[in-house]
Design a protein around this motif. Structure first.
Motif, PDB file in Angstrom:
ATOM      1  N   LEU A 513      43.849  43.225  18.241  1.00  0.00           N
ATOM      2  CA  LEU A 513      42.714  42.692  18.991  1.00  0.00           C
ATOM      3  C   LEU A 513      43.263  41.859  20.149  1.00  0.00           C
ATOM      4  N   VAL A 514      42.868  42.187  21.355  1.00  0.00           N
ATOM      5  CA  VAL A 514      43.372  41.490  22.536  1.00  0.00           C
ATOM      6  C   VAL A 514      42.205  40.793  23.236  1.00  0.00           C
ATOM      7  N   ARG A 515      42.431  39.535  23.579  1.00  0.00           N
ATOM      8  CA  ARG A 515      41.431  38.757  24.304  1.00  0.00           C
ATOM      9  C   ARG A 515      42.106  38.085  25.493  1.00  0.00           C
ATOM     10  N   ALA A 516      41.344  37.915  26.589  1.00  0.00           N
ATOM     11  CA  ALA A 516      41.888  37.271  27.778  1.00  0.00           C
ATOM     12  C   ALA A 516      40.753  36.697  28.612  1.00  0.00           C
ATOM     13  N   GLU A 517      41.080  35.699  29.391  1.00  0.00           N
ATOM     14  CA  GLU A 517      40.144  35.100  30.338  1.00  0.00           C
ATOM     15  C   GLU A 517      40.416  35.669  31.727  1.00  0.00           C
ATOM     16  N   LEU A 518      39.363  36.155  32.381  1.00  0.00           N
ATOM     17  CA  LEU A 518      39.495  36.692  33.726  1.00  0.00           C
ATOM     18  C   LEU A 518      38.993  35.665  34.733  1.00  0.00           C
ATOM     19  N   PRO A 519      39.759  35.424  35.783  1.00  0.00           N
ATOM     20  CA  PRO A 519      39.362  34.401  36.756  1.00  0.00           C
ATOM     21  C   PRO A 519      38.185  34.848  37.611  1.00  0.00           C
ATOM     22  N   ALA A 520      37.498  33.866  38.182  1.00  0.00           N
ATOM     23  CA  ALA A 520      36.405  34.152  39.113  1.00  0.00           C
ATOM     24  C   ALA A 520      36.927  34.953  40.301  1.00  0.00           C
ATOM     25  N   ALA A 521      36.032  35.727  40.872  1.00  0.00           N
ATOM     26  CA  ALA A 521      36.332  36.534  42.052  1.00  0.00           C
ATOM     27  C   ALA A 521      37.247  37.719  41.769  1.00  0.00           C
TER      28      ALA A 521
END
Length: 575
Positions: A513-521
């Motif tokens: 299971l892979v999770r990540a935060e994607l930056p704005a824009a």
């Protein structure tokens, strides 16, 4: 067993050693659901098709074509080998065989025979196994360990007193079986000493190049010494021991030393020095030849079908058709990694482990095998209960014509890639294609709001260290930035954070299971898998890809499949 259909829609052990202990077998449908124990002891090989056991036939057919292409060679160039016999099996079923070329093609090192005088390769052609012979000697030693007549951590000199000379009193049985004795790699016994007795004495008297246990160095001397040990303790010649305790019980009627059926053997090299001419029906290795064809490091001849029986007996935990040649714990010893101090040189007792350079997509911690100088290889994958045997006469007519490692990888890799990677549930999955020196990209456009978004996906990765998956974002499609990943395996309490790249995961055959935060824009997201020109693992699969922002789902790989652009990736869906 019900299997999913894969539909392609687009392009006495040392302290600290961890012993593989057989467990109750979990039913393994796919590459990503590995078995945890041995096959049922009643498993007997039968002929079948890839589809009959849930395999994708396309990679196997591709591997067959690659073997033929290697045999033909490049335009104007030399063939990789004169002929070959390949066999693949999975879960007790022989799913593919391939035979081509010639057992005898050349008269001399430079002269071909007339077409009418050549001997075509057959499925029952007998091959000089070269160093694959080491597995037979190793099994004979482990049989002695099983009987309590030899201790794995005992000094070799306890059984062969003369071996203690030249500072070798600390070398153990384990050191010899795992190539950590400190011996030099090779000696020209055949030319430096006049007879068999002096050649064996030279091995016993040879000093170490390094202190025992401090280096991994593959050496024929290790197995020559073990062959002598087997003979001494059994009171029989090594060929008699192997015959009575291994090949005869298993019904391997075409396996042994100094084959009588010379007319069925594949020729090896034309040797001018020593003056042997075209070698056929005699062991190719000069040292084994000088030891009357029977030695611990070389000398065994066999067929693809006989090796299949040996492989299945090991997958069964040491038994085949009611004949038990090893107990289950002994087979576990054979495939336990005793060389963890030497990363990349994983070695069980006699068996090499996890060697991508010839095991390719079948590589893993519980993948065991060996190669032979004449062009032979055996790969046994306990995680999928599969094996691939490739026998070639690549030294016919000359050893200088090159290596057949690409063919070994193609054959084992074809079987490994035939095992389907199946997404959990009814989901789309993307899988990288088997390409060398490539940059495979799976990309999707995004519109991440100012508050950012979360990325989630399932990942299965089985790669070598030099093949890297990178998950990257970009605001403009020009400048790309790695996305830190949180990687977790269900049921595993360990947590793994990553800088955005994944590599060096041979044998990792389960979905994470892979999770990540994607930056704005963020406007672009991609999975970029880069391979080198050398070897391949199975590759990478991704499924259940979802990007969720505060306002809801932005991307879902199941419902917005058309949004993904793929180069070097293929899409599949569980049916």
């Amino acid at each position: 067993m019900t299997l999913s259909r894969r539909v392609v829609l687009g392009g006495g052990i040392a302290a600290g050693t961890t012993l593989f202990v057989p467990a109750l077998a979990a039913r393994a449908d796919d590459f990503d659901k590995p078995f945890t124990g041995f096959a049922p002891p009643s498993t007997v090989l039968r002929e079948g098709t890839p589809a009959s056991v849930g395999l994708d036939p396309a990679p196997i057919e591709a591997a067959k074509g690659q073997l033929l292409a290697h045999q033909d060679g490049p335009a104007g160039g030399r063939p990789m080998y004169a002929g070959h016999v390949g066999l693949m099996a999975h879960d007790g079923v022989v799913v593919a065989t391939q035979t081509g070329g010639y057992a005898v093609r050349y008269r001399t090192a430079t002269e071909e025979l007339p077409e009418a005088d050549r001997v075509p390769m057959r499925r029952d052609t007998i091959f000089d196994l070269a160093s694959v012979s080491k597995l037979f000697t190793s099994i004979a030693v482990v049989q002695l360990i099983e009987e309590g007549r030899v201790q794995l951590e005992a000094a070799v000199a306890d059984y062969l007193p003369e071996f203690a000379s030249a500072g070798k009193s600390g070398v153990t049985i384990r050191h010899l079986l795992t190539h950590t004795s400190g011996f030099t790699a090779w000696l020209p016994l055949y030319s430096r000493y006049p007879d068999k007795e002096s050649r064996i004495a030279a091995v016993m008297n040879q000093p170490l190049t390094n202190q025992e246990g401090t280096v991994y160095r593959y050496s024929d001397l290790n197995l020559i010494a073990l062959g002598v040990l087997v003979e001494r303790l059994r009171g029989q010649s090594l060929d008699e021991v192997v015959s009575s305790r291994l090949t005869e019980p298993l019904g391997m009627i075409d396996t042994g030393y100094n084959p009588a059926a010379r007319e069925r053997t594949a020729a090896t090299e034309y040797q001018a020095v020593p003056a042997r001419g075209m070698v056929r029906g005699e062991v190719h290795d000069e040292n084994a030849w000088s030891l009357d064809g029977v030695a611990g490091h070389a000398g065994v001849f066999s067929t693809a079908d006989d090796l299949a029986v040996l492989a299945q007996a090991l997958l069964n935990g040491g038994t085949y058709r009611g004949a038990r040649v090893l107990d289950r714990k002994s087979v576990a010893l054979l495939i336990t990694n005793f060389t963890e101090d030497f990363p990349g040189d994983d070695h069980g007792l006699g068996f090499e482990l996890n060697q991508t350079w010839y095991m390719d997509a079948l590589s893993g911690p519980r993948t065991a095998g060996h190669t032979g100088y004449t062009g032979t290889s055996l790969v046994i994958d306990f995680q999928s209960r599969s094996f691939a045997t490739l026998l070639t006469n690549r030294v016919h007519p000359s050893r200088s014509w090159g290596s057949n490692n690409p063919a070994r990888r193609d054959w084992a890799g074809g079987l490994g890639r035939a095992l389907p990677i199946t997404p959990r549930g009814s989901h789309v999955a993307w899988e990288t294609e088997a390409r060398h020196a490539s940059n495979a990209i799976l990309a999707v456009p995004l519109a991440v709001p100012g508050a950012g978004a979360r990325l989630g996906f399932d990942l299965v990765a089985e790669t070598e260290a030099t093949d890297v998956l990178r998950v990257e974002t970009s605001p403009d499609g020009v400048v790309w930035t790695l996305v830190p990943l949180d990687i977790r395996h269900p049921g595993d309490t360990r947590e793994g954070a990553d800088d955005g790249s994944v590599s060096g995961t041979p044998g990792e055959r389960r979905w994470a299971l892979v999770r990540a935060e994607l930056p704005a824009a963020t406007r672009h997201l991609r999975w970029r898998y880069t391979t080198d020109a050398n070897t391949l693992g199975r590759g990478v699969g991704a499924s259940r890809i979802r990007v969720v922002g505060r306002g809801g789902v932005i991307v879902d790989s199941d419902s917005t499949t058309d949004a993904f652009a793929a180069s070097g990736w293929s899409m599949s869906r569980r049916q």
